[in-house]
Write a protein that holds these residues in place. Sequence first.
Motif, short mmCIF file in Angstrom:
data_model
loop_
_atom_site.label_atom_id
_atom_site.label_comp_id
_atom_site.label_asym_id
_atom_site.label_seq_id
_atom_site.Cartn_x
_atom_site.Cartn_y
_atom_site.Cartn_z
N THR A 19 51.50 47.62 -113.93
CA THR A 19 50.18 47.56 -114.99
C THR A 19 51.02 45.55 -114.65
OG1 THR A 19 50.50 49.24 -115.92
CG2 THR A 19 48.99 47.42 -117.48
N LEU A 20 49.32 44.93 -114.69
CA LEU A 20 49.48 43.42 -115.34
C LEU A 20 48.72 43.03 -116.73
CD1 LEU A 20 46.77 42.55 -112.33
CD2 LEU A 20 50.06 41.82 -112.31
N HIS A 21 49.18 41.88 -117.19
CA HIS A 21 49.17 41.81 -118.37
C HIS A 21 48.81 40.22 -119.01
CE1 HIS A 21 50.53 45.59 -120.55
NE2 HIS A 21 51.54 45.88 -119.67
N GLN A 22 48.21 39.91 -119.79
CA GLN A 22 47.71 38.49 -119.77
C GLN A 22 49.77 37.24 -119.85
OE1 GLN A 22 44.97 37.26 -118.87
NE2 GLN A 22 44.17 39.06 -118.73
N ARG A 23 49.52 36.89 -119.51
CA ARG A 23 50.60 35.93 -119.86
C ARG A 23 50.32 35.36 -121.14
NH1 ARG A 23 53.96 34.36 -115.14
NH2 ARG A 23 53.32 35.53 -113.69
N THR A 24 49.34 35.21 -121.68
CA THR A 24 49.39 34.32 -123.40
C THR A 24 47.96 34.54 -123.80
OG1 THR A 24 48.08 32.15 -124.09
CG2 THR A 24 47.59 33.03 -121.70
N GLY A 25 47.92 34.97 -124.91
CA GLY A 25 46.60 35.47 -125.56
C GLY A 25 45.52 34.40 -126.46
N LEU A 26 45.87 33.35 -125.07
CA LEU A 26 44.99 32.29 -125.73
C LEU A 26 43.33 32.93 -126.09
CD1 LEU A 26 44.39 29.17 -126.34
CD2 LEU A 26 44.34 28.59 -123.84
N LEU A 30 40.25 33.34 -128.82
CA LEU A 30 39.52 32.56 -128.33
C LEU A 30 38.23 33.60 -129.15
CD1 LEU A 30 39.66 30.24 -125.69
CD2 LEU A 30 39.99 29.60 -128.14
N GLY A 31 38.83 34.94 -129.03
CA GLY A 31 37.43 35.72 -129.43
C GLY A 31 36.71 36.11 -128.07
N ALA A 32 37.64 36.41 -126.84
CA ALA A 32 36.74 37.16 -125.22
C ALA A 32 37.93 38.81 -125.58
CB ALA A 32 37.97 36.32 -124.74
N ALA A 33 36.60 39.67 -125.48
CA ALA A 33 36.32 40.50 -125.27
C ALA A 33 37.48 40.82 -123.67
CB ALA A 33 34.97 41.68 -125.25
N LEU A 34 38.26 42.08 -123.98
CA LEU A 34 39.16 43.04 -122.94
C LEU A 34 38.36 43.78 -122.74
CD1 LEU A 34 42.70 42.59 -124.75
CD2 LEU A 34 41.59 41.04 -123.54
N ALA A 35 38.32 44.29 -121.30
CA ALA A 35 38.39 45.64 -121.08
C ALA A 35 38.53 46.95 -121.00
CB ALA A 35 37.86 44.71 -118.79
N ALA A 36 38.27 47.26 -120.82
CA ALA A 36 38.89 48.94 -120.88
C ALA A 36 40.01 49.20 -120.22
CB ALA A 36 38.17 50.26 -120.52
N GLY A 44 42.77 43.36 -118.89
CA GLY A 44 41.53 42.16 -118.42
C GLY A 44 40.87 41.39 -119.62
N LEU A 45 40.19 41.06 -118.71
CA LEU A 45 39.11 40.38 -120.04
C LEU A 45 37.45 40.67 -119.29
CD1 LEU A 45 40.03 36.73 -120.14
CD2 LEU A 45 39.95 37.96 -121.62
N ALA A 46 37.13 40.77 -120.38
CA ALA A 46 35.34 41.64 -119.81
C ALA A 46 34.51 40.45 -119.48
CB ALA A 46 35.02 42.39 -120.79
N THR A 47 33.61 40.89 -117.98
CA THR A 47 32.71 40.09 -118.09
C THR A 47 31.27 40.68 -117.86
OG1 THR A 47 32.92 40.38 -115.73
CG2 THR A 47 34.11 38.76 -116.69
N GLY A 52 32.52 36.71 -113.59
CA GLY A 52 33.05 35.17 -114.65
C GLY A 52 33.11 34.50 -116.22
N GLU A 53 31.89 34.95 -116.05
CA GLU A 53 31.65 35.03 -117.50
C GLU A 53 32.18 35.74 -118.90
OE1 GLU A 53 28.00 32.87 -120.55
OE2 GLU A 53 27.24 33.85 -118.84
N THR A 54 32.46 35.28 -119.89
CA THR A 54 33.31 35.91 -120.73
C THR A 54 32.03 36.57 -121.80
OG1 THR A 54 34.73 34.59 -122.49
CG2 THR A 54 35.42 35.37 -120.09
N SER A 55 32.76 37.12 -122.71
CA SER A 55 31.77 37.23 -124.08
C SER A 55 31.44 35.97 -124.88
CB SER A 55 32.81 38.80 -125.15
OG SER A 55 34.09 38.44 -125.60
N VAL A 56 32.36 35.46 -124.82
CA VAL A 56 32.28 33.95 -125.22
C VAL A 56 31.72 32.75 -124.19
CG1 VAL A 56 34.07 31.94 -126.50
CG2 VAL A 56 34.81 33.95 -126.62
#
Length: 94
Positions: A19-26, A30-36, A44-47, A52-56
């Motif tokens: 299972t992949l995990h983000q290497r950083t919490g950046l 910044l307020g980006a929503a995570l995907a389920a 994973g970051l939600a788009t 490619g566009e996040t919630s921020v």
Amino acid sequence: MVFADGTERPCGGLLVPVTLHQRTGLAAQLGAALAAPTPLTAEGLATPKMPGETSVRGLFVAGDATGQMPSVANVIASGSTTASAIVGRLTGAT
């Protein structure tokens, strides 16, 4: 392979789920929503809008950070699609 009950079975290969995990919490900072979470990625970051566009606004994501199936082909395609979204945003096309 030797099982707990002592039985054996020849094995030419073995797949181990990772299972992949983000290497950083950046992005989260910044307020980006995570995907389920999925079996492939936990953070994973939600788009939610265009690929490619996040919630921020102004924060874009590509590749394995999106939570899609990790593969070189998918990462390349994701990078290309995200680059197109960035150009669209910068030129006012989107």
